[in-house]
Write a protein that holds these residues in place. Structure first.
Motif, PDB file in Angstrom:
ATOM      1  N   GLN A 207       0.825  -1.205   0.000  1.00 38.02           N
ATOM      2  CA  GLN A 207       0.000   0.000   0.000  1.00 38.02           C
ATOM      3  C   GLN A 207       0.859   1.255   0.000  1.00 38.02           C
ATOM      4  O   GLN A 207       0.577   2.221  -0.719  1.00 38.02           O
ATOM      5  CB  GLN A 207      -0.933   0.014   1.211  1.00 38.02           C
ATOM      6  N   ALA A 208       1.919   1.246   0.808  1.00 40.20           N
ATOM      7  CA  ALA A 208       2.822   2.397   0.859  1.00 40.20           C
ATOM      8  C   ALA A 208       3.494   2.613  -0.494  1.00 40.20           C
ATOM      9  O   ALA A 208       3.656   3.762  -0.934  1.00 40.20           O
ATOM     10  CB  ALA A 208       3.866   2.204   1.952  1.00 40.20           C
ATOM     11  N   MET A 209       3.864   1.529  -1.158  1.00 41.28           N
ATOM     12  CA  MET A 209       4.478   1.667  -2.480  1.00 41.28           C
ATOM     13  C   MET A 209       3.480   2.227  -3.491  1.00 41.28           C
ATOM     14  O   MET A 209       3.831   3.106  -4.290  1.00 41.28           O
ATOM     15  CB  MET A 209       5.030   0.323  -2.952  1.00 41.28           C
ATOM     16  N   GLU A 210       2.251   1.742  -3.453  1.00 39.90           N
ATOM     17  CA  GLU A 210       1.223   2.282  -4.358  1.00 39.90           C
ATOM     18  C   GLU A 210       1.044   3.778  -4.134  1.00 39.90           C
ATOM     19  O   GLU A 210       0.975   4.560  -5.088  1.00 39.90           O
ATOM     20  CB  GLU A 210      -0.105   1.553  -4.155  1.00 39.90           C
ATOM     21  N   GLN A 211       0.973   4.185  -2.878  1.00 42.83           N
ATOM     22  CA  GLN A 211       0.825   5.608  -2.558  1.00 42.83           C
ATOM     23  C   GLN A 211       2.050   6.398  -2.991  1.00 42.83           C
ATOM     24  O   GLN A 211       1.940   7.520  -3.492  1.00 42.83           O
ATOM     25  CB  GLN A 211       0.571   5.781  -1.062  1.00 42.83           C
ATOM     26  N   GLY A 212       3.230   5.818  -2.797  1.00 45.50           N
ATOM     27  CA  GLY A 212       4.465   6.491  -3.189  1.00 45.50           C
ATOM     28  C   GLY A 212       4.537   6.735  -4.681  1.00 45.50           C
ATOM     29  O   GLY A 212       4.882   7.842  -5.126  1.00 45.50           O
ATOM     30  N   TYR A 213       4.191   5.740  -5.471  1.00 41.71           N
ATOM     31  CA  TYR A 213       4.225   5.914  -6.928  1.00 41.71           C
ATOM     32  C   TYR A 213       3.131   6.851  -7.397  1.00 41.71           C
ATOM     33  O   TYR A 213       3.335   7.615  -8.345  1.00 41.71           O
ATOM     34  CB  TYR A 213       4.169   4.565  -7.639  1.00 41.71           C
ATOM     35  N   ALA A 214       1.969   6.862  -6.740  1.00 47.00           N
ATOM     36  CA  ALA A 214       0.921   7.834  -7.064  1.00 47.00           C
ATOM     37  C   ALA A 214       1.432   9.248  -6.789  1.00 47.00           C
ATOM     38  O   ALA A 214       1.189  10.176  -7.578  1.00 47.00           O
ATOM     39  CB  ALA A 214      -0.343   7.542  -6.251  1.00 47.00           C
ATOM     40  N   HIS A 215       2.170   9.416  -5.698  1.00 49.89           N
ATOM     41  CA  HIS A 215       2.753  10.726  -5.378  1.00 49.89           C
ATOM     42  C   HIS A 215       3.765  11.131  -6.451  1.00 49.89           C
ATOM     43  O   HIS A 215       3.764  12.281  -6.906  1.00 49.89           O
ATOM     44  CB  HIS A 215       3.423  10.686  -4.003  1.00 49.89           C
TER      45      HIS A 215
END
Length: 143
Positions: A56-64
């Protein structure tokens, strides 16, 4: 070891590009990392597990990254500092390209130092040390 680590970072760069295009394969992402990891930056030291929270953190990071205009992330060079037969530090020199409103694209060079373990012919990241990403982006008018 060198071949396995080079292959790891070729996969890593390819995954990063796919993620910037919105085509994330979280199984592929998880396969780049060991079951547990540590990370250090000027913001502090953290540890974690390669689990659903990490995904989830990686998904959010790439969205950022997409939201701030990251268009490309490429590796300029990988240099290894062996520790023993199974471990090394991979010093990875990256170049990031960012789109900016009403300005030319920004090109930012930076380094990340990855702790890598190679077991049974497969390399995985179990840690990394990075600089102050937020300060570097601010310096270039990004974010």
């Amino acid at each position: 070891m060198e071949h396995e680590v080079q292959n790891l970072f070729e996969r890593y760069a390819r995954f990063f590009g796919q993620s910037l295009a919105g085509e994330m394969d979280m199984d592929e992402a998880a396969a780049l990392y060991a079951s547990d990891f540590i990370a250090a930056s000027p913001a502090g030291v953290t540890s974690g597990k390669n689990d659903h929270r990490f995904r989830q953190a990686m998904e959010q990071g790439y969205a950022h990254y997409r939201a701030i205009g990251t268009k490309e992330m490429r590796i300029r060079h990988v240099r290894l500092s062996p520790i023993d037969d199974c471990h090394c530090v991979a010093h990875v020199a990256w170049t990031a390209i960012y789109a900016r409103k009403d300005q030319d694209a920004a090109r930012i060079d930076f380094d990340v130092h990855y702790l890598v373990q190679v077991l049974d012919g497969e390399a995985k990241v179990f840690g990394w040390v990075s600089g102050d990403e937020q300060a570097l982006l601010k310096q270039h008018g990004i974010g």
